[in-house]
Design a protein around this motif. Structure first.
Motif, PDB file in Angstrom:
ATOM      1  N   THR A   1       0.823  -1.209   0.000  1.00 59.74           N
ATOM      2  CA  THR A   1       0.000   0.000   0.000  1.00 59.74           C
ATOM      3  C   THR A   1       0.854   1.255   0.000  1.00 59.74           C
ATOM      4  O   THR A   1       0.517   2.244  -0.657  1.00 59.74           O
ATOM      5  N   PHE A   2       1.970   1.234   0.731  1.00 60.41           N
ATOM      6  CA  PHE A   2       2.800   2.432   0.865  1.00 60.41           C
ATOM      7  C   PHE A   2       4.096   2.268   0.081  1.00 60.41           C
ATOM      8  O   PHE A   2       4.288   1.288  -0.638  1.00 60.41           O
ATOM      9  N   ASP A   3       4.976   3.219   0.242  1.00 58.16           N
ATOM     10  CA  ASP A   3       6.207   3.278  -0.544  1.00 58.16           C
ATOM     11  C   ASP A   3       7.036   2.018  -0.327  1.00 58.16           C
ATOM     12  O   ASP A   3       7.343   1.633   0.800  1.00 58.16           O
ATOM     13  N   VAL A   4       7.407   1.377  -1.422  1.00 60.47           N
ATOM     14  CA  VAL A   4       8.171   0.136  -1.323  1.00 60.47           C
ATOM     15  C   VAL A   4       9.581   0.397  -0.816  1.00 60.47           C
ATOM     16  O   VAL A   4      10.187  -0.437  -0.144  1.00 60.47           O
ATOM     17  N   CYS A   5      10.137   1.559  -1.116  1.00 61.40           N
ATOM     18  CA  CYS A   5      11.515   1.851  -0.708  1.00 61.40           C
ATOM     19  C   CYS A   5      11.650   1.858   0.810  1.00 61.40           C
ATOM     20  O   CYS A   5      12.692   1.500   1.353  1.00 61.40           O
ATOM     21  N   VAL A   6      10.578   2.250   1.503  1.00 60.09           N
ATOM     22  CA  VAL A   6      10.642   2.288   2.963  1.00 60.09           C
ATOM     23  C   VAL A   6      10.810   0.891   3.523  1.00 60.09           C
ATOM     24  O   VAL A   6      11.550   0.659   4.479  1.00 60.09           O
ATOM     25  N   SER A   7      10.123  -0.064   2.904  1.00 59.12           N
ATOM     26  CA  SER A   7      10.189  -1.422   3.426  1.00 59.12           C
ATOM     27  C   SER A   7      11.584  -2.018   3.300  1.00 59.12           C
ATOM     28  O   SER A   7      11.981  -2.866   4.086  1.00 59.12           O
ATOM     29  N   HIS A   8      12.349  -1.583   2.309  1.00 60.00           N
ATOM     30  CA  HIS A   8      13.701  -2.101   2.151  1.00 60.00           C
ATOM     31  C   HIS A   8      14.635  -1.550   3.222  1.00 60.00           C
ATOM     32  O   HIS A   8      15.677  -2.148   3.506  1.00 60.00           O
ATOM     33  N   MET A   9      14.298  -0.428   3.834  1.00 59.66           N
ATOM     34  CA  MET A   9      15.150   0.184   4.847  1.00 59.66           C
ATOM     35  C   MET A   9      14.867  -0.365   6.235  1.00 59.66           C
ATOM     36  O   MET A   9      15.620  -0.101   7.162  1.00 59.66           O
ATOM     37  N   LEU A  10      13.808  -1.109   6.416  1.00 62.47           N
ATOM     38  CA  LEU A  10      13.413  -1.621   7.723  1.00 62.47           C
ATOM     39  C   LEU A  10      13.773  -3.093   7.836  1.00 62.47           C
ATOM     40  O   LEU A  10      13.760  -3.831   6.848  1.00 62.47           O
ATOM     41  N   PRO A  11      14.066  -3.568   9.055  1.00 63.45           N
ATOM     42  CA  PRO A  11      14.309  -5.008   9.247  1.00 63.45           C
ATOM     43  C   PRO A  11      13.020  -5.800   9.047  1.00 63.45           C
ATOM     44  O   PRO A  11      11.914  -5.253   9.121  1.00 63.45           O
ATOM     45  N   SER A  12      13.161  -7.079   8.826  1.00 65.93           N
ATOM     46  CA  SER A  12      11.998  -7.924   8.529  1.00 65.93           C
ATOM     47  C   SER A  12      11.009  -7.965   9.694  1.00 65.93           C
ATOM     48  O   SER A  12       9.791  -7.982   9.490  1.00 65.93           O
ATOM     49  N   LYS A  13      11.509  -7.968  10.929  1.00 69.93           N
ATOM     50  CA  LYS A  13      10.614  -8.007  12.075  1.00 69.93           C
ATOM     51  C   LYS A  13       9.784  -6.742  12.172  1.00 69.93           C
ATOM     52  O   LYS A  13       8.593  -6.786  12.506  1.00 69.93           O
ATOM     53  N   GLU A  14      10.376  -5.587  11.868  1.00 71.04           N
ATOM     54  CA  GLU A  14       9.626  -4.335  11.912  1.00 71.04           C
ATOM     55  C   GLU A  14       8.590  -4.283  10.783  1.00 71.04           C
ATOM     56  O   GLU A  14       7.499  -3.731  10.962  1.00 71.04           O
ATOM     57  N   ILE A  15       8.938  -4.862   9.644  1.00 71.44           N
ATOM     58  CA  ILE A  15       7.963  -4.910   8.547  1.00 71.44           C
ATOM     59  C   ILE A  15       6.752  -5.756   8.961  1.00 71.44           C
ATOM     60  O   ILE A  15       5.595  -5.376   8.704  1.00 71.44           O
ATOM     61  N   LYS A  16       7.002  -6.872   9.621  1.00 70.82           N
ATOM     62  CA  LYS A  16       5.889  -7.712  10.090  1.00 70.82           C
ATOM     63  C   LYS A  16       5.062  -6.978  11.136  1.00 70.82           C
ATOM     64  O   LYS A  16       3.835  -7.133  11.198  1.00 70.82           O
ATOM     65  N   ARG A  17       5.712  -6.189  11.961  1.00 67.35           N
ATOM     66  CA  ARG A  17       4.974  -5.407  12.958  1.00 67.35           C
ATOM     67  C   ARG A  17       4.094  -4.373  12.273  1.00 67.35           C
ATOM     68  O   ARG A  17       2.927  -4.177  12.656  1.00 67.35           O
ATOM     69  N   GLN A  18       4.611  -3.704  11.268  1.00 67.01           N
ATOM     70  CA  GLN A  18       3.810  -2.725  10.536  1.00 67.01           C
ATOM     71  C   GLN A  18       2.653  -3.402   9.792  1.00 67.01           C
ATOM     72  O   GLN A  18       1.561  -2.841   9.691  1.00 67.01           O
ATOM     73  N   GLU A  19       2.892  -4.612   9.301  1.00 67.35           N
ATOM     74  CA  GLU A  19       1.809  -5.350   8.637  1.00 67.35           C
ATOM     75  C   GLU A  19       0.691  -5.672   9.625  1.00 67.35           C
ATOM     76  O   GLU A  19      -0.497  -5.565   9.292  1.00 67.35           O
ATOM     77  N   ALA A  20       1.041  -6.059  10.844  1.00 69.96           N
ATOM     78  CA  ALA A  20       0.036  -6.394  11.856  1.00 69.96           C
ATOM     79  C   ALA A  20      -0.755  -5.149  12.269  1.00 69.96           C
ATOM     80  O   ALA A  20      -1.979  -5.209  12.442  1.00 69.96           O
ATOM     81  N   ILE A  21      -0.062  -4.017  12.422  1.00 67.95           N
ATOM     82  CA  ILE A  21      -0.765  -2.778  12.773  1.00 67.95           C
ATOM     83  C   ILE A  21      -1.681  -2.336  11.635  1.00 67.95           C
ATOM     84  O   ILE A  21      -2.812  -1.882  11.855  1.00 67.95           O
ATOM     85  N   PHE A  22      -1.210  -2.495  10.411  1.00 68.32           N
ATOM     86  CA  PHE A  22      -2.021  -2.122   9.258  1.00 68.32           C
ATOM     87  C   PHE A  22      -3.255  -3.015   9.138  1.00 68.32           C
ATOM     88  O   PHE A  22      -4.338  -2.562   8.752  1.00 68.32           O
ATOM     89  N   GLU A  23      -3.105  -4.296   9.466  1.00 75.04           N
ATOM     90  CA  GLU A  23      -4.259  -5.211   9.445  1.00 75.04           C
ATOM     91  C   GLU A  23      -5.310  -4.792  10.467  1.00 75.04           C
ATOM     92  O   GLU A  23      -6.505  -4.858  10.211  1.00 75.04           O
ATOM     93  N   LEU A  24      -4.862  -4.350  11.630  1.00 76.68           N
ATOM     94  CA  LEU A  24      -5.789  -3.847  12.637  1.00 76.68           C
ATOM     95  C   LEU A  24      -6.539  -2.628  12.130  1.00 76.68           C
ATOM     96  O   LEU A  24      -7.766  -2.528  12.248  1.00 76.68           O
ATOM     97  N   SER A  25      -5.832  -1.698  11.530  1.00 80.49           N
ATOM     98  CA  SER A  25      -6.462  -0.479  11.014  1.00 80.49           C
ATOM     99  C   SER A  25      -7.393  -0.775   9.846  1.00 80.49           C
ATOM    100  O   SER A  25      -8.503  -0.246   9.772  1.00 80.49           O
ATOM    101  N   LYS A  26      -6.945  -1.641   8.926  1.00 79.88           N
ATOM    102  CA  LYS A  26      -7.774  -1.973   7.771  1.00 79.88           C
ATOM    103  C   LYS A  26      -9.031  -2.718   8.193  1.00 79.88           C
ATOM    104  O   LYS A  26     -10.112  -2.525   7.624  1.00 79.88           O
ATOM    105  N   GLY A  27      -8.916  -3.552   9.211  1.00 78.00           N
ATOM    106  CA  GLY A  27     -10.089  -4.256   9.713  1.00 78.00           C
ATOM    107  C   GLY A  27     -11.129  -3.308  10.295  1.00 78.00           C
ATOM    108  O   GLY A  27     -12.338  -3.510  10.135  1.00 78.00           O
TER     109      GLY A  27
END
Length: 524
Positions: free
Chosen positions: A107-133
């Motif tokens: 949904t958001f800028d792909v370049c940002v995801s490359h700068m973050l560690p994988s665990k933080e990306i999963k955390r952002q995915e979980a928060i986004f799922e809460l908001s989208k729900g």
């Protein structure tokens, strides 16, 4: 026409049709007479064949319509007793509206995801799922009000009182979830990432206590909605909505049940966020607190919803005589399971398993409401005997009927029996399928275990009270046993030291008696 003459009649019809087909004039005369007169005999053959074909398919269709799940309240369904409406379309089904299931990284800028560690990306995915729900939930709640509630009220398909009973406090849930959605969007950074959500959840989750009244009303709302579906106007309106793209092939009850399903999903969503949150993150403590809050709210609402469901069905029990009333029913606060079963004679029964009593009833209509008339005396769960029957072990009512019955009729049986003095009951009950049968067996066994544990705890409490009571009969027995123990101790001590018999025995009596009484108090 006599049934045995039917083959002759059919062959005669076919012969006549063949003669008429053979009697078609030459092509030279086709220009003189209309062509439809010569096609008519062929249409008779087609119409006759169309009348014969459905005869074999009808029993299968009726049999499939009677297959229902009988355990769960939300899976109870009624056969469609209404004939198809003239406006019903036989064409392809309406296209369903599917929501976008994009991830945060999509949904958001792909370049940002490359700068973050994988665990933080999963955390952002979980928060986004809460908001989208939350966003999807608000959309569905508004759709239920706009597409179902308001039109039925405006067209007088249902009264305002009936709609208030069915929709409950749904209106109050919309601003509640809009508030959480707004808070989550405010803390979202321009790049789409969210740093802190724990403090928002801790402050907002207590608002979910308002779900208490909505969930407790669902049992009565579902029953009223099922009853109103028998009205042709209500059935036609709901069928039109179901075939419309906006419904996504969901009926009205699916929309009304969405808040409840969302409520029980919050603990899973928060645990997922916590799982991908570092231990030194400020959200760690807030998320743990939020999980404890939502678990307590869900547990409390679950208890109250169960009590509301139990009370609803207790009020709809009809007793043929006062002797059928049982205090175990009146004192029940939870309903383990209920549903439709059949006995070995094919009689449909509606069975309720309360906490400590099994009630067998028959569904009846009383004052335009579905009620349940007691079929036999209530059976205490503690004294109930349960037996799992193998397929084919039960014979249906009557030897002739059982001999010529279909094998499917003698499957999925179990037996409950009860005997207390001159009173005895035995019921062979058949579930719709093996899954429902296993559910019934599990529920009854669990209820028996709980009732047995409660009975043992109550017996131990009464026994302890009687032992500690100063003037009771059991206390005298306990005193005698203590005296015997003291005497045996004294005898053993006297044999060891005869010079101090009296003093040691008296001291040991006092010591052993006090220690034994303290031990009894500790056990109690």
């Amino acid at each position: 026409m006599v049934a045995k003459d039917y083959p002759f009649y059919l062959s005669a019809k076919r012969a006549n049709c063949a003669l008429e087909v053979q009697a078609v004039p030459s092509p030279a005369k086709e220009t003189e007479e209309p062509r439809n007169k010569r096609v008519k005999p062929l249409s008779r053959v087609t119409s006759l064949a169309s009348l014969i074909a459905p005869v074999r398919a009808t029993p299968l269709k009726r049999f499939s319509q009677t297959l229902q799940r009988s355990i769960s309240f939300r899976s109870d369904s009624r056969p469609d007793l209404l004939s198809p409406r003239p406006w019903a379309r036989n064409g392809p089904p309406a296209s369903t509206k599917r929501r976008d299931s994009k991830l945060w990284s999509e949904t958001f800028d792909v370049c940002v995801s490359h700068m973050l560690p994988s665990k933080e990306i999963k955390r952002q995915e979980a928060i986004f799922e809460l908001s989208k729900g939350e966003e999807d939930l608000v959309e569905d709640l508004k759709l239920a009000k706009k597409a179902y509630h308001d039109p039925m009220l405006k067209l007088s398909i249902m009264t305002e009182q009936e709609l208030n009973q069915i929709f409950g406090t749904l209106d109050s849930l919309i601003p509640l979830h809009e508030d959480l959605l707004r808070r989550l969007q405010e803390v979202r950074k321009p790049d789409g990432s969210t740093e802190h959500v724990g403090h928002i959840l801790v402050g907002w989750l207590p608002c979910l206590n308002s779900y208490d009244s909505y969930c407790s009303n669902q049992v009565a709302a579902k029953a009223l909605l099922d009853h109103k579906k028998q009205d042709h106007r209500v059935h036609d309106f709901l069928q039109r909505c179901l075939e419309s793209p906006f419904s996504r092939k969901l009926d009205l009850w699916n929309f009304l049940d969405i808040p409840r399903s969302r409520l029980v999903k919050y603990p899973l969503l928060l645990r997922e966020i916590l799982r991908h949150t570092p231990n030194d993150h400020p959200d760690q403590q807030h998320l743990e607190e939020a999980i404890n809050i939502i678990q307590g709210i869900v547990a409390e609402i679950n208890i109250k919803t169960g009590e509301s469901e139990c009370q609803y069905y207790k009020e709809r029990l009809i007793y043929l005589e006062e002797g059928q009333r049982d205090s175990l029913i009146d004192n029940s606060r939870a309903l383990c399971c209920h549903g439709e079963l059949k006995n070995n004679r094919g009689v449909k029964l509606h069975v309720f398993l309360f906490e400590e009593v099994l009630v067998i009833t028959r569904a009846v209509t009383h004052n335009e409401q579905l009620c349940y008339q007691l079929y036999r005396q209530p059976i205490p769960v503690r004294e109930l005997l349960l037996e799992d029957l193998q397929d084919g072990e039960v014979r249906l009512g009557g030897s002739i009927r059982g001999a010529f019955s279909n094998n499917e009729r003698i499957k999925n049986f179990f037996r409950v029996s009860f005997k207390n003095g001159s009173q005895s009951q035995t019921h062979s009950l058949q579930a719709n399928d093996s899954f429902n049968k296993q559910q019934w067996l599990n529920c009854i066994r669990q209820a028996k275990e709980q009732a047995t544990c409660v009975g043992r705890a109550g017996a131990l409490t009464l026994e302890a009270q009687s032992v500690l009571s100063p003037g009771g009969h059991r206390a005298a027995q306990g005193g005698a046993s203590l005296e015997q123990m003291d005497q045996s101790d004294c005898e053993s001590d006297c044999s060891m030291d005869t010079s101090e018999v009296s003093g040691d025995c008296e001291r040991m009596e006092q010591t052993n008696s006090c220690e034994h009484e303290k031990q009894i108090e500790t056990n109690v």
